[in-house]
Design a protein around this motif. Structure first.
Motif, PDB file in Angstrom:
ATOM      1  N   VAL A 182      -2.870   2.707  -6.086  1.00 26.54           N
ATOM      2  CA  VAL A 182      -1.718   2.931  -5.209  1.00 26.54           C
ATOM      3  C   VAL A 182      -0.618   3.699  -5.950  1.00 26.54           C
ATOM      4  O   VAL A 182      -0.063   4.671  -5.421  1.00 26.54           O
ATOM      5  CB  VAL A 182      -1.176   1.584  -4.678  1.00 26.54           C
ATOM      6  N   ARG A 219      -4.099  -4.921  -1.224  1.00 28.22           N
ATOM      7  CA  ARG A 219      -3.887  -3.555  -0.769  1.00 28.22           C
ATOM      8  C   ARG A 219      -4.267  -3.405   0.703  1.00 28.22           C
ATOM      9  O   ARG A 219      -5.330  -3.857   1.141  1.00 28.22           O
ATOM     10  CB  ARG A 219      -4.716  -2.598  -1.625  1.00 28.22           C
ATOM     11  N   ARG A 257      -5.261  -0.877   2.334  1.00 26.97           N
ATOM     12  CA  ARG A 257      -6.484  -0.098   2.514  1.00 26.97           C
ATOM     13  C   ARG A 257      -7.731  -0.973   2.386  1.00 26.97           C
ATOM     14  O   ARG A 257      -8.706  -0.788   3.118  1.00 26.97           O
ATOM     15  CB  ARG A 257      -6.529   1.044   1.494  1.00 26.97           C
ATOM     16  N   GLY A 292       0.822  -1.205   0.000  1.00 21.59           N
ATOM     17  CA  GLY A 292       0.000   0.000   0.000  1.00 21.59           C
ATOM     18  C   GLY A 292       0.855   1.253   0.000  1.00 21.59           C
ATOM     19  O   GLY A 292       2.078   1.204  -0.164  1.00 21.59           O
TER      20      GLY A 292
END
Length: 315
Positions: free
Chosen positions: A288, A186, A188, A154
Motif C-alpha cells: 500500500v 487491506r 484489496r 488501503g
C-alpha cells in the motif's frame, strides 16, 4: 459473464470489488449510496430488476462510531434495516447475498482470537447495529455469506494509514493508543476474498454458506501500526522524517463510543473450508505504501471517527 451487484461501491472495499471483478470473470455493477439507498426497498427492487445479477455483495454501511452513539436511528437504518431490505430482495429474486460485517460485534474483553461461534456482545451502538444486520440476514436467507473483518485500510478512500501519512509531515510527535489490539486488513485483500468466493459460486452453483472471519495475520496495537506506517513511508520517501509515536492509553483520549480493547479474529474456518489464508499485515502495508508513493496525492483525510490520536506540532 456472470453479473454481480455491488452496494456501497464508493467505499474502500466497494472500490476494490469493482477493480477486481473482471479478473475473476465477473461483471460488476457498482452502485454508490447516491445511486442506491439500501434503506429504500423500492430502489433495491428496481436495481435488481434492471441488472438481474447472479448475487449481491453488500459493502455499504454507516461506519462513524462516535456519531452513531447520538444518531442511533441513522445507524440502524443502514446497518440493520437496509441490510434486511437487501436480504428480503435477495430472497424474492432467488439469489444469494454476500455481506461485509465487523469485529465490533464482539465486546473486546477477550484475549484469544474470536471464532465465528463465540458469543457476541457489542460495546457500542455501531457494533449493535452491525450485529442486528447479521441477524437480519440469517433470519431471512439460507444462501448467504457474512464476512467479518477488522481495521480496514488501503489506497482508496479515507482510513488510518492515509490520515497518519497526512499528519506525519506536519508533526514531530503523534500520540496513538496502544491498548487496543487488532489486525489491520487491506481493503484489496478483503475484496479479493469476496470476489473469489462469488466467482466460485457462479462457477459451481453452490457454496458452503454461513459466517466467516477474515483479517490479516499478526495482531498489533494502533501505536505499533502507526510506527510501521511511518517507518515504511520514510523508507520510500513518502515523508521526509518519521514522527515519534507516543503510546498512550485509550482513557487519555475519551470518545463517545467505547472501543474494544481486543479486536482479533480467528480466521481458521475460511482457510479450512475455502483454502483462503490471511496475509501478514506488514507485507500488505508495504504494498500500500509503495503504491501510494506512486500516486500524485497520497494523503486523504480525515479518517472515519475510529482511532484517537493527538498531534504535537513542529516547533
Amino acid at each position: 459473464m456472470p453479473r454481480i451487484l455491488v452496494c456501497g461501491a464508493g467505499g474502500q472495499v466497494g472500490h476494490c470489488l469493482l477493480n477486481q471483478a473482471a479478473s475473476f470473470g465477473l461483471e460488476a455493477i457498482g452502485l454508490s449510496h447516491e445511486e442506491l439507498d439500501i434503506t429504500c426497498r423500492t430502489q433495491i427492487g428496481q436495481a435488481l430488476e434492471r441488472h438481474r445479477p447472479a448475487l449481491i455483495i453488500n459493502a455499504a454501511a454507516y461506519t462513524n462510531l462516535d456519531h452513531a452513539e447520538a444518531e442511533i436511528a441513522q445507524a440502524e437504518a443502514v446497518n440493520c434495516h437496509g441490510v434486511a431490505n437487501l436480504a428480503e430482495a435477495a430472497r424474492e429474486f432467488g439469489i444469494p447475498l454476500f455481506h461485509l460485517s465487523s469485529e465490533y460485534v464482539f465486546s473486546g474483553d477477550g484475549d484469544q482470537p474470536y471464532r465465528e461461534t463465540d458469543p457476541t456482545s457489542p460495546a457500542n451502538v455501531y457494533g449493535a447495529t452491525r450485529l442486528a444486520g447479521e441477524e437480519a440476514i440469517r433470519s431471512r436467507l439460507e444462501r448467504y455469506l457474512i464476512l467479518r473483518t477488522s481495521w480496514i485500510y488501503g489506497e482508496h478512500g479515507n482510513n488510518f494509514v492515509k490520515t497518519m501519512l497526512k499528519l506525519g509531515g506536519k508533526s514531530d510527535e503523534i500520540s496513538v493508543v496502544s491498548d487496543q489490539i487488532g489486525c489491520p486488513t487491506r481493503s484489496r485483500s478483503i475484496a479479493r476474498v469476496l470476489i473469489e468466493l462469488a466467482a466460485r459460486y457462479c462457477r459451481e452453483g453452490t457454496l458452503q454458506w454461513g459466517l466467516y472471519h477474515y483479517s490479516s495475520s499478526s495482531p498489533c496495537s494502533w501505536a505499533e501500526f502507526a510506527e510501521e506506517i511511518f517507518r515504511e513511508a520514510a523508507r520510500v520517501g513518502l515523508i521526509d522524517k518519521a514522527p515519534r509515536v507516543l503510546p498512550i492509553a485509550s482513557e487519555s483520549l475519551p470518545r463517545a463510543a467505547a472501543r474494544p480493547a481486543w479486536s482479533v479474529l480467528d480466521c481458521r474456518r475460511i482457510e479450512e473450508i475455502f483454502g483462503i489464508r490471511p496475509k501478514p499485515w506488514r507485507d500488505e502495508l508495504r504494498h500500500v505504501i509503495r503504491h501510494l508513493n506512486e500516486l500524485p496525492d497520497a494523503s486523504s483525510g480525515p479518517a472515519p471517527s475510529r482511532v484517537p490520536f493527538r498531534l504535537y506540532s513542529q516547533g
